[in-house]
Design a protein around this motif. Structure first.
Motif, PDB file in Angstrom:
ATOM      1  N   LYS A 104       0.827  -1.214   0.000  1.00  0.00           N
ATOM      2  CA  LYS A 104       0.000   0.000   0.000  1.00  0.00           C
ATOM      3  C   LYS A 104       0.857   1.258   0.000  1.00  0.00           C
ATOM      4  CE  LYS A 104      -3.840  -2.372   2.231  1.00  0.00           C
ATOM      5  NZ  LYS A 104      -4.583  -2.623   3.479  1.00  0.00           N
ATOM      6  N   HIS A 105       2.122   1.146   0.410  1.00  0.00           N
ATOM      7  CA  HIS A 105       3.043   2.279   0.262  1.00  0.00           C
ATOM      8  C   HIS A 105       3.121   2.679  -1.213  1.00  0.00           C
ATOM      9  CE1 HIS A 105       3.962   2.219   4.356  1.00  0.00           C
ATOM     10  NE2 HIS A 105       5.214   1.790   4.364  1.00  0.00           N
ATOM     11  N   ARG A 106       3.254   1.692  -2.077  1.00  0.00           N
ATOM     12  CA  ARG A 106       3.345   1.985  -3.510  1.00  0.00           C
ATOM     13  C   ARG A 106       2.025   2.566  -4.030  1.00  0.00           C
ATOM     14  NH1 ARG A 106       6.522   0.197  -7.960  1.00  0.00           N
ATOM     15  NH2 ARG A 106       5.359   0.300  -9.922  1.00  0.00           N
ATOM     16  N   LYS A 107       0.915   2.005  -3.567  1.00  0.00           N
ATOM     17  CA  LYS A 107      -0.381   2.531  -3.975  1.00  0.00           C
ATOM     18  C   LYS A 107      -0.543   3.986  -3.548  1.00  0.00           C
ATOM     19  CE  LYS A 107      -4.680   2.519  -5.380  1.00  0.00           C
ATOM     20  NZ  LYS A 107      -4.997   2.548  -6.829  1.00  0.00           N
ATOM     21  N   ALA A 108      -0.100   4.302  -2.331  1.00  0.00           N
ATOM     22  CA  ALA A 108      -0.188   5.677  -1.844  1.00  0.00           C
ATOM     23  C   ALA A 108       0.684   6.609  -2.680  1.00  0.00           C
ATOM     24  CB  ALA A 108       0.216   5.736  -0.373  1.00  0.00           C
ATOM     25  N   LEU A 109       1.907   6.171  -2.998  1.00  0.00           N
ATOM     26  CA  LEU A 109       2.775   6.996  -3.841  1.00  0.00           C
ATOM     27  C   LEU A 109       2.172   7.188  -5.229  1.00  0.00           C
ATOM     28  CD1 LEU A 109       6.268   5.532  -2.876  1.00  0.00           C
ATOM     29  CD2 LEU A 109       5.341   7.767  -2.250  1.00  0.00           C
ATOM     30  N   ASP A 110       1.501   6.176  -5.736  1.00  0.00           N
ATOM     31  CA  ASP A 110       0.840   6.286  -7.036  1.00  0.00           C
ATOM     32  C   ASP A 110      -0.266   7.336  -6.978  1.00  0.00           C
ATOM     33  OD1 ASP A 110       0.134   5.823  -9.628  1.00  0.00           O
ATOM     34  OD2 ASP A 110      -0.875   3.917  -9.268  1.00  0.00           O
ATOM     35  N   LEU A 111      -1.065   7.331  -5.914  1.00  0.00           N
ATOM     36  CA  LEU A 111      -2.128   8.321  -5.768  1.00  0.00           C
ATOM     37  C   LEU A 111      -1.568   9.732  -5.634  1.00  0.00           C
ATOM     38  CD1 LEU A 111      -4.458   6.389  -3.292  1.00  0.00           C
ATOM     39  CD2 LEU A 111      -4.852   6.780  -5.731  1.00  0.00           C
ATOM     40  N   LEU A 112      -0.477   9.873  -4.887  1.00  0.00           N
ATOM     41  CA  LEU A 112       0.133  11.189  -4.719  1.00  0.00           C
ATOM     42  C   LEU A 112       0.710  11.694  -6.040  1.00  0.00           C
ATOM     43  CD1 LEU A 112       1.922  10.634  -1.284  1.00  0.00           C
ATOM     44  CD2 LEU A 112      -0.093  12.051  -1.719  1.00  0.00           C
ATOM     45  N   LEU A 113       1.347  10.788  -6.800  1.00  0.00           N
ATOM     46  CA  LEU A 113       1.873  11.194  -8.108  1.00  0.00           C
ATOM     47  C   LEU A 113       0.769  11.612  -9.060  1.00  0.00           C
ATOM     48  CD1 LEU A 113       4.758   8.721  -9.031  1.00  0.00           C
ATOM     49  CD2 LEU A 113       4.888  11.198  -8.856  1.00  0.00           C
ATOM     50  N   GLU A 114      -0.318  10.880  -9.033  1.00  0.00           N
ATOM     51  CA  GLU A 114      -1.444  11.204  -9.916  1.00  0.00           C
ATOM     52  C   GLU A 114      -2.035  12.570  -9.575  1.00  0.00           C
ATOM     53  OE1 GLU A 114      -5.602   9.116 -11.500  1.00  0.00           O
ATOM     54  OE2 GLU A 114      -4.475   8.268  -9.813  1.00  0.00           O
ATOM     55  N   ALA A 115      -2.026  12.925  -8.270  1.00  0.00           N
ATOM     56  CA  ALA A 115      -2.568  14.211  -7.856  1.00  0.00           C
ATOM     57  C   ALA A 115      -1.602  15.361  -8.119  1.00  0.00           C
ATOM     58  CB  ALA A 115      -2.937  14.165  -6.371  1.00  0.00           C
ATOM     59  N   GLU A 116      -0.307  15.113  -7.924  1.00  0.00           N
ATOM     60  CA  GLU A 116       0.679  16.188  -8.051  1.00  0.00           C
ATOM     61  C   GLU A 116       1.200  16.346  -9.471  1.00  0.00           C
ATOM     62  OE1 GLU A 116       3.733  15.529  -5.207  1.00  0.00           O
ATOM     63  OE2 GLU A 116       2.379  15.509  -3.486  1.00  0.00           O
TER      64      GLU A 116
END
Length: 402
Positions: A91-103
Motif C-alpha cells: 500500500k506504500h506503492r499505492k499511496a505513492l501512485d495516488l500522490l503522483l497522480e494528484a501532483e
C-alpha cells in the motif's frame, strides 16, 4: 520468513462447499483448522456475509478455484500471515501512485510506473526459498506449495515486489533476487534453467561463505539489503501490515531525514508507534496493552526528554547508508545479540548520530494470543536484556556518554 504460512489452504470440506470437484483438492503444508475458520467467520460476521454475496458473481469468479483463492486471501488478510504483510506494505506503492497522480497529472501510466519503480521496492526476504523439503513444517526449508504462493505474490504484484533468498551450489553460496522482470514471450515468469523448481533470479551475488552466523534474522536482512532502493529503509516483520491512510503520510516520513536536529545533524533512525491488531480475547488484549506501553509510551519518554531511545519496533525508518556503515540493521552473534534490533540504535548513538520518535505514522502489528507463547516472548525479552548488559555497546555507552 522461515516456516510462517504465506497463504494457508482451506480444509477439504470447505473446498467442497466452494465447488471444488472431488479428486481436485488443493493440497498445502499449511491448512487452516475448522476452529480458526469458525472464529474468523464469527468475529468478522458482516465481512463474511458480504464475501458470500460476492462469491455468487459468476463473472468475477468463473471457476471454483477462483472462489477458493478469494476465500484463502480473505482469511489470510485477517490472520498473521506473510500474505497480509506483503499486501499491507504494498500500500506504500499505492499511496505513492495516488500522490503522483494528484501532483503530476500529466504523467501517463507508463511514466508513473517507471518513476514508482525508482522510488519504491518491497523486498521479501525468503531465505529458505531454494531449500526443498517434502514437509516444510519440519525443516528449515520450503515445499512446492509455499513456492507456488511466492510465485502467486509476484504475479499479483508485477511491479515493486522482489523476493530475495539464499542459494547453495556445491560449496558456494549466493544471494539471489527475483523481481518479476525475467519473463518469457508469453509474459509468464521464467523458471531457473539449472533448478526448474525455482523462478529464474534476476541477480545473483556470490557470498564469501555461509552467511547465517547468528539467529538468522540479522544475516537475512544483510543478504537482502543490496536489492533495496534508495537511501531510506524500513524493516518489517512478517506479522505486520500497512494501512493506506498511513501510507499517504510517507512523504512526511521521508522529510524527517532532511531536517537537522538543533545542535546536530539529520536523524539516522526515526521511530514510530505500532497499532496492535491482535487484541482479541483476554490474553490478546494483555499482550496488546503491554506492547502499547513499551512500544509507544516508553519509547516516547526515552526519546524525549531522556534522548536515549535506540531502535525498537519495526515501523522505525532508517538511513540505510548509516546502517550499512556499521555492519547492518541488526547484530548477529548468537546468545549475546538475542535482542538483535536494539544494537542498531546503540551503535548509531555511539557513532554520534541522532534518533527521533514520532507518532503521526504507524503500521499494524500482530502479537501472541496464547498464554505459553506470550510467556515465551517475555522470557526472550528478559534474556535479551540480560545479554545486552554484557555487550561492548553497553560498556561504551556507560563510559563515553554523560
Amino acid at each position: 520468513v522461515y516456516s510462517e504460512p504465506i497463504l494457508p489452504q482451506l480444509p477439504q470440506d470447505w473446498q467442497r462447499e466452494l465447488g471444488v470437484p472431488r479428486g481436485q483438492d488443493q493440497q498445502h503444508a499449511h491448512v487452516l483448522d475448522h476452529k480458526t475458520l469458525e472464529f474468523l467467520r464469527s468475529d468478522f460476521d458482516l465481512e463474511w456475509k458480504r464475501l458470500e454475496l460476492r462469491l455468487d458473481d459468476r463473472v468475477t469468479f468463473r471457476s471454483p478455484f477462483d472462489r477458493l483463492m478469494r476465500v484463502r486471501t480473505w482469511a489470510a488478510e485477517r490472520l498473521q500471515t506473510v500474505y497480509r504483510t506483503v499486501v499491507g506494505m504494498m500500500k506504500h506503492r499505492k499511496a505513492l501512485d495516488l500522490l503522483l497522480e494528484a501532483e503530476l497529472p500529466r504523467l501517463n501510466p507508463a511514466e508513473r510506473q517507471a518513476l514508482l519503480n525508482l522510488k519504491f521496492r518491497l523486498v521479501l526476504a525468503v531465505q529458505t526459498y531454494a531449500n526443498h523439503h517434502a514437509d516444510a513444517t519440519k525443516s528449515n526449508a520450503m515445499d512446492a506449495y509455499s513456492r507456488a504462493d511466492v510465485k502467486m505474490l509476484l504475479e499479483r504484484f508485477p511491479h515493486g515486489l522482489a523476493v530475495a533468498y539464499l542459494q547453495r551450489v556445491g560449496d558456494r553460496f549466493f544471494s539471489c533476487v527475483v523481481d518479476g522482470t525475467r519473463r518469457d514471450a508469453s509474459g509468464q515468469l521464467e523458471s531457473d534453467p539449472d533448478h526448474p523448481e525455482l523462478l529464474r533470479p534476476t541477480y545473483r551475488i556470490e557470498l564469501p561463505g555461509f552467511p547465517v552466523l547468528g539467529n538468522g534474522k540479522s544475516d537475512n536482512q544483510n543478504m537482502a539489503i543490496p536489492y533495496t532502493r534508495g537511501p531510506i529503509i524500513q524493516a518489517i516483520d512478517c506479522n505486520q501490515e500497512g494501512y493506506l491512510e498511513e501510507s499517504l503520510k510517507i512523504c512526511n516520513v521521508l522529510r524527517e531525514f532532511d531536517i537537522c536536529i538543533p545542535g546536530g545533524g539529520p536523524p539516522a533512525i526515526v521511530g514510530f508507534r505500532e497499532h496492535i491488531f491482535s487484541n482479541l480475547g483476554t490474553l490478546g488484549t494483555f499482550a496488546a496493552t503491554a506492547e502499547l506501553v513499551f512500544g509507544t509510551l516508553v519509547q516516547r519518554t526515552l526519546a524525549r526528554p531522556l534522548w536515549c531511545r535506540y531502535h525498537y519496533g519495526h515501523p522505525d525508518v532508517m538511513d540505510k547508508l548509516v546502517l550499512m556503515a556499521q555492519g547492518g540493521l541488526s547484530k548477529a552473534t548468537k546468545g549475546l545479540n538475542l535482542s538483535e534490533d536494539i544494537f542498531a540504535g546503540m551503535d548509531v548513538q555511539l557513532r554520534g548520530h541522532n534518533i527521533l520518535h514520532r507518532e503521526y505514522f504507524q503500521v499494524g502489528k500482530g502479537r501472541d494470543m496464547g498464554a505459553i507463547s506470550i510467556l515465551q516472548f517475555f522470557s526472550k525479552l528478559s534474556q535479551g536484556t540480560a545479554q545486552m548488559s554484557t555487550s561492548r555497546q553497553a560498556l561504551r555507552l556507560g563510559q563515553r556518554l554523560s
